[in-house]
Design a protein around this motif. Structure first.
Motif, PDB file in Angstrom:
ATOM      1  N   ARG A 172     -88.219  90.463 -18.260  1.00 16.38           N
ATOM      2  CA  ARG A 172     -88.985  89.915 -17.128  1.00 16.38           C
ATOM      3  C   ARG A 172     -88.113  89.014 -16.248  1.00 16.38           C
ATOM      4  O   ARG A 172     -88.168  89.115 -15.028  1.00 16.38           O
ATOM      5  CB  ARG A 172     -90.218  89.170 -17.665  1.00 16.38           C
TER       6      ARG A 172
ATOM      7  N   ILE B  98     -85.886  91.248 -14.042  1.00 18.11           N
ATOM      8  CA  ILE B  98     -86.658  91.878 -12.964  1.00 18.11           C
ATOM      9  C   ILE B  98     -87.023  90.836 -11.911  1.00 18.11           C
ATOM     10  O   ILE B  98     -86.879  91.075 -10.709  1.00 18.11           O
ATOM     11  CB  ILE B  98     -87.923  92.565 -13.527  1.00 18.11           C
ATOM     12  N   SER B  99     -87.466  89.669 -12.366  1.00 23.28           N
ATOM     13  CA  SER B  99     -87.863  88.604 -11.431  1.00 23.28           C
ATOM     14  C   SER B  99     -86.707  88.167 -10.548  1.00 23.28           C
ATOM     15  O   SER B  99     -86.898  87.912  -9.355  1.00 23.28           O
ATOM     16  CB  SER B  99     -88.398  87.395 -12.199  1.00 23.28           C
TER      17      SER B  99
ATOM     18  N   GLN C 283     -86.333  90.657  -7.866  1.00 26.10           N
ATOM     19  CA  GLN C 283     -87.451  90.564  -6.928  1.00 26.10           C
ATOM     20  C   GLN C 283     -87.287  89.359  -6.004  1.00 26.10           C
ATOM     21  O   GLN C 283     -87.537  89.456  -4.802  1.00 26.10           O
ATOM     22  CB  GLN C 283     -88.774  90.461  -7.695  1.00 26.10           C
TER      23      GLN C 283
ATOM     24  N   ASN D 171     -89.177  96.949  -9.655  1.00 29.50           N
ATOM     25  CA  ASN D 171     -90.019  96.841 -10.842  1.00 29.50           C
ATOM     26  C   ASN D 171     -89.282  97.586 -11.954  1.00 29.50           C
ATOM     27  O   ASN D 171     -88.247  98.213 -11.706  1.00 29.50           O
ATOM     28  CB  ASN D 171     -91.434  97.386 -10.599  1.00 29.50           C
TER      29      ASN D 171
ATOM     30  N   GLU E 258     -89.859 100.294 -13.667  1.00 34.07           N
ATOM     31  CA  GLU E 258     -89.742 101.743 -13.492  1.00 34.07           C
ATOM     32  C   GLU E 258     -88.708 102.101 -12.416  1.00 34.07           C
ATOM     33  O   GLU E 258     -87.865 102.973 -12.610  1.00 34.07           O
ATOM     34  CB  GLU E 258     -91.106 102.317 -13.119  1.00 34.07           C
ATOM     35  N   ARG E 259     -88.768 101.410 -11.298  1.00 33.10           N
ATOM     36  CA  ARG E 259     -87.843 101.695 -10.197  1.00 33.10           C
ATOM     37  C   ARG E 259     -86.400 101.377 -10.610  1.00 33.10           C
ATOM     38  O   ARG E 259     -85.478 102.136 -10.308  1.00 33.10           O
ATOM     39  CB  ARG E 259     -88.242 100.888  -8.965  1.00 33.10           C
TER      40      ARG E 259
END
Length: 188
Positions: free
Chosen positions: A18, A21-22, A25, A172, A174-175
């Motif tokens: 997480r 990913i964060s 993002q 995300n 998956e991407r």
């Protein structure tokens, strides 16, 4: 020799925490935030112009904005053609960088670093041309060109394009796994 070829998707997914990913993002969101913020300023200033009975722009102002628009659109085409190629070049170089394999950093984390770098480079190029377009809109507004010739709002198209790209490619799990598989794991 592709150094990421033997890294399984499961091992990559395990490293895709997480916080990883964060961080991607946040980077992507804040690169777009500057464009959104400046676009908001330009739109608010334009809306606050008041009555349309302002003086007509001088010919040199219209010619200057026209020239800047042409330069901006040519630069935008070059950037939007070059940015994906530069991003792919980063992936290609990373796959073949055997010296990086000798570090203590796990291979999956190295892959995430490469993906982060490639995304930042691509978005920075898009951001630059988007901000240039918004600056031209701002200058056109201050020279009274935008009121007389609203066609010059076309310069904001690169900002809209960049924001749409950021939204459509927002990271995300998956991407990111798909990008890893398509750009880093597959053989050159």
């Amino acid at each position: 020799m592709n150094r990421f070829q033997n890294l399984s998707l499961d091992d990559f997914r395990a490293a895709l925490t997480r916080p990883q990913i964060s961080s991607m993002q946040i980077i992507q969101a804040f690169l777009a935030f500057g464009v959104v913020l400046f676009a908001g300023v330009v739109i608010l200033l334009y809306a606050s112009l008041g009555s349309p009975e302002r003086e007509l722009p001088q010919d040199f102002a219209v010619q200057t904005i026209w020239l800047m628009t042409v330069v901006h659109l040519v630069l935008a085409v070059i950037i939007y053609l070059a940015a994906p190629r530069i991003e792919n070049l980063i992936y290609k170089q990373a796959k073949n960088n055997t010296a990086a394999s000798a570090t203590a950093i796990p291979l999956a984390v190295q892959a995430l670093g490469v993906m982060r770098t490639a995304r930042i480079v691509r978005l920075a190029l898009y951001e630059g041309v988007a901000l240039l377009g918004l600056v031209i809109c701002y200058l056109a507004m201050t020279m009274n060109v935008l009121v007389a010739h609203p066609l010059y709002w076309v310069n904001a198209a690169t900002a809209v394009t960049m924001i749409a790209y950021v939204i459509s490619t927002f990271p995300n799990a998956e991407r990111l796994t798909t990008i890893f598989h398509e750009k880093l794991r597959q053989a050159s």
